[in-house]
Design a protein around this motif. Structure first.
Motif, PDB file in Angstrom:
ATOM      1  N   HIS A 127      40.236  44.007  34.377  1.00  0.00           N
ATOM      2  CA  HIS A 127      39.102  44.937  34.664  1.00  0.00           C
ATOM      3  C   HIS A 127      39.127  45.062  36.247  1.00  0.00           C
ATOM      4  O   HIS A 127      38.823  46.414  36.539  1.00  0.00           O
ATOM      5  N   LEU A 128      39.423  44.152  37.241  1.00  0.00           N
ATOM      6  CA  LEU A 128      39.443  44.432  38.548  1.00  0.00           C
ATOM      7  C   LEU A 128      40.465  45.194  38.956  1.00  0.00           C
ATOM      8  O   LEU A 128      40.686  46.346  39.709  1.00  0.00           O
ATOM      9  N   LEU A 129      41.618  45.010  38.357  1.00  0.00           N
ATOM     10  CA  LEU A 129      42.955  45.695  38.558  1.00  0.00           C
ATOM     11  C   LEU A 129      42.846  47.185  37.977  1.00  0.00           C
ATOM     12  O   LEU A 129      43.317  48.177  38.766  1.00  0.00           O
ATOM     13  N   GLY A 130      42.271  47.286  36.976  1.00  0.00           N
ATOM     14  CA  GLY A 130      41.971  48.681  36.248  1.00  0.00           C
ATOM     15  C   GLY A 130      41.004  49.475  37.290  1.00  0.00           C
ATOM     16  O   GLY A 130      41.361  50.791  37.164  1.00  0.00           O
ATOM     17  N   LEU A 131      40.282  48.755  38.085  1.00  0.00           N
ATOM     18  CA  LEU A 131      39.410  49.629  38.940  1.00  0.00           C
ATOM     19  C   LEU A 131      40.033  50.223  40.038  1.00  0.00           C
ATOM     20  O   LEU A 131      39.700  50.898  40.906  1.00  0.00           O
ATOM     21  N   GLY A 132      41.197  49.508  40.375  1.00  0.00           N
ATOM     22  CA  GLY A 132      42.262  50.021  41.387  1.00  0.00           C
ATOM     23  C   GLY A 132      42.376  48.720  42.562  1.00  0.00           C
ATOM     24  O   GLY A 132      42.971  49.116  43.488  1.00  0.00           O
ATOM     25  N   HIS A 133      41.794  47.735  42.354  1.00  0.00           N
ATOM     26  CA  HIS A 133      41.916  46.564  43.390  1.00  0.00           C
ATOM     27  C   HIS A 133      43.534  46.331  43.383  1.00  0.00           C
ATOM     28  O   HIS A 133      44.084  45.913  42.188  1.00  0.00           O
ATOM     29  N   ARG A 134      44.133  46.039  44.534  1.00  0.00           N
ATOM     30  CA  ARG A 134      45.589  45.806  44.396  1.00  0.00           C
ATOM     31  C   ARG A 134      45.750  44.233  44.504  1.00  0.00           C
ATOM     32  O   ARG A 134      46.887  43.760  44.408  1.00  0.00           O
ATOM     33  N   GLN A 135      44.713  43.470  44.703  1.00  0.00           N
ATOM     34  CA  GLN A 135      44.702  42.099  44.627  1.00  0.00           C
ATOM     35  C   GLN A 135      43.633  41.506  44.079  1.00  0.00           C
ATOM     36  O   GLN A 135      42.305  42.112  44.286  1.00  0.00           O
ATOM     37  N   VAL A 136      43.687  40.453  43.248  1.00  0.00           N
ATOM     38  CA  VAL A 136      42.336  39.860  42.910  1.00  0.00           C
ATOM     39  C   VAL A 136      42.339  38.258  43.318  1.00  0.00           C
ATOM     40  O   VAL A 136      43.135  37.670  42.740  1.00  0.00           O
ATOM     41  N   HIS A 137      41.323  37.976  43.879  1.00  0.00           N
ATOM     42  CA  HIS A 137      41.261  36.651  44.169  1.00  0.00           C
ATOM     43  C   HIS A 137      40.424  35.766  43.248  1.00  0.00           C
ATOM     44  O   HIS A 137      39.589  36.496  42.590  1.00  0.00           O
ATOM     45  N   HIS A 138      40.515  34.656  43.256  1.00  0.00           N
ATOM     46  CA  HIS A 138      39.855  33.667  42.226  1.00  0.00           C
ATOM     47  C   HIS A 138      39.177  32.459  42.697  1.00  0.00           C
ATOM     48  O   HIS A 138      39.841  31.652  43.888  1.00  0.00           O
ATOM     49  N   LEU A 139      37.825  32.244  42.576  1.00  0.00           N
ATOM     50  CA  LEU A 139      37.165  30.973  42.973  1.00  0.00           C
ATOM     51  C   LEU A 139      37.224  30.091  41.644  1.00  0.00           C
ATOM     52  O   LEU A 139      36.324  30.313  40.713  1.00  0.00           O
ATOM     53  N   ALA A 140      37.934  29.022  41.719  1.00  0.00           N
ATOM     54  CA  ALA A 140      37.903  28.044  40.464  1.00  0.00           C
ATOM     55  C   ALA A 140      36.966  27.057  40.597  1.00  0.00           C
ATOM     56  O   ALA A 140      36.234  26.747  41.685  1.00  0.00           O
ATOM     57  N   GLY A 141      36.795  26.429  39.382  1.00  0.00           N
ATOM     58  CA  GLY A 141      35.834  25.184  39.294  1.00  0.00           C
ATOM     59  C   GLY A 141      36.754  24.000  39.928  1.00  0.00           C
ATOM     60  O   GLY A 141      37.605  24.085  40.822  1.00  0.00           O
ATOM     61  N   LEU A 142      36.192  22.712  39.686  1.00  0.00           N
ATOM     62  CA  LEU A 142      36.735  21.387  40.076  1.00  0.00           C
ATOM     63  C   LEU A 142      38.263  21.454  39.921  1.00  0.00           C
ATOM     64  O   LEU A 142      38.713  21.876  38.893  1.00  0.00           O
TER      65      LEU A 142
END
Length: 291
Positions: A127-142
């Protein structure tokens, strides 16, 4: 007869059941465990079953086994074991005792209900890539926890499949406070345009930090959560998130125990019910400004 109170133990001897199940967990204050337990209680109550809850205090291997043995010896017909970070590979339970687990690590040993984390993570990242973002960062859990890994690996894979090198993930502890602290650090970087968070609570903490830092969501940075908590749709900027159906999870857990009571454990010995997830698009995601 006025004043009559049925003796549960006597009824169990006559009918071969106590009409009660046990639930074993470590962190019932966490959102996932709390909502799953509430759904399980609702499903059990609808079938005239009582629920006994036991908390493992220290979250150590021996404590889990001891609590499971203690609970199985009480007036219950079956046992549900919720997710925890340090459960043993197999519990020392009476042979044939009805058990259902909400933990993918124990699937195959016991009948299990698990969530399709991959489906949700793939949908969020695409979804985020489809909006045109060139990078997607991730906040993971433990770090190292089963749900955290199950949501992180698909995010990495989608990026790699799109020719993008996954950045080093951020790690929280599932709490809104950890999201807030990490969000303050992200706000100072200035190079993050899209952030996929492993749960809604951390996403809410992130949104708080971004607001304090003067970052606009989604104009400056897009945010996606995971869970679809009831509050997520009613934030000042309603949260785009991955929905997991806690009601379905709780009902399937109860049904797996009840089927074992009716047909024997072999009937569902290694059954695994995978509950689907769904991306819910709201207002915290949009195309990046550089487009």
């Amino acid at each position: 007869m006025l004043g009559y109170s049925p003796n549960i133990a006597a009824r169990a001897l006559r009918q071969g059941e106590f009409k009660a199940i046990g639930v074993l967990g470590n962190r019932f204050d966490r959102t996932g465990e709390s909502l799953t337990t509430s759904a399980l209680i609702a499903a059990a109550t609808a079938q005239d079953y009582a629920v006994t809850i036991v908390t493992v205090q220290e979250n150590k291997l021996g404590d889990w086994d001891h609590a499971a043995i203690r609970l199985s010896s009480q007036a219950i017909d079956g046992l549900v074991i919720l997710r925890a970070e340090h459960t043993p590979e197999q519990f020392a339970l009476p042979a044939g005792f009805p058990v259902a687990v909400a933990d993918s690590r124990l699937a195959g040993l016991y009948p299990a209900v698990t969530l399709n984390h991959e489906q949700g993570s793939v949908a969020a990242t695409k979804h985020l890539l489809g909006l045109g973002h060139r990078q997607v960062h991730h906040l993971a859990g433990l770090k190292g926890s089963d749900p955290s890994v199950a949501r992180l690996l698909p995010w990495q894979r989608v990026l790699e499949q799109n020719g993008i090198r996954p950045p080093e993930p951020f790690y929280g502890d599932w709490s809104a406070q950890s999201g807030y602290e990490i969000g303050k650090k992200i706000a100072q970087r200035g190079d993050v345009t899209a952030l996929y968070c492993a749960n809604d609570e951390m996403a809410m903490g992130v949104l708080h930090a971004f607001h304090e830092a003067g970052l606009r969501v989604p104009e400056d940075i897009s945010v996606v959560g995971f869970d679809d908590l009831s509050l997520s749709a009613h934030l000042p900027v309603p949260l785009t998130t991955v929905r997991q159906d806690y009601q379905m999870i709780g009902k399937h857990l109860f049904d797996l125990v009840k089927e074992q009571l009716e047909k024997g454990r072999d009937a569902v010995a290694r059954r695994r019910v995978v509950v689907p997830t769904q991306l819910i698009v709201r207002s915290t995601t949009a195309a990046p400004r550089f487009n």
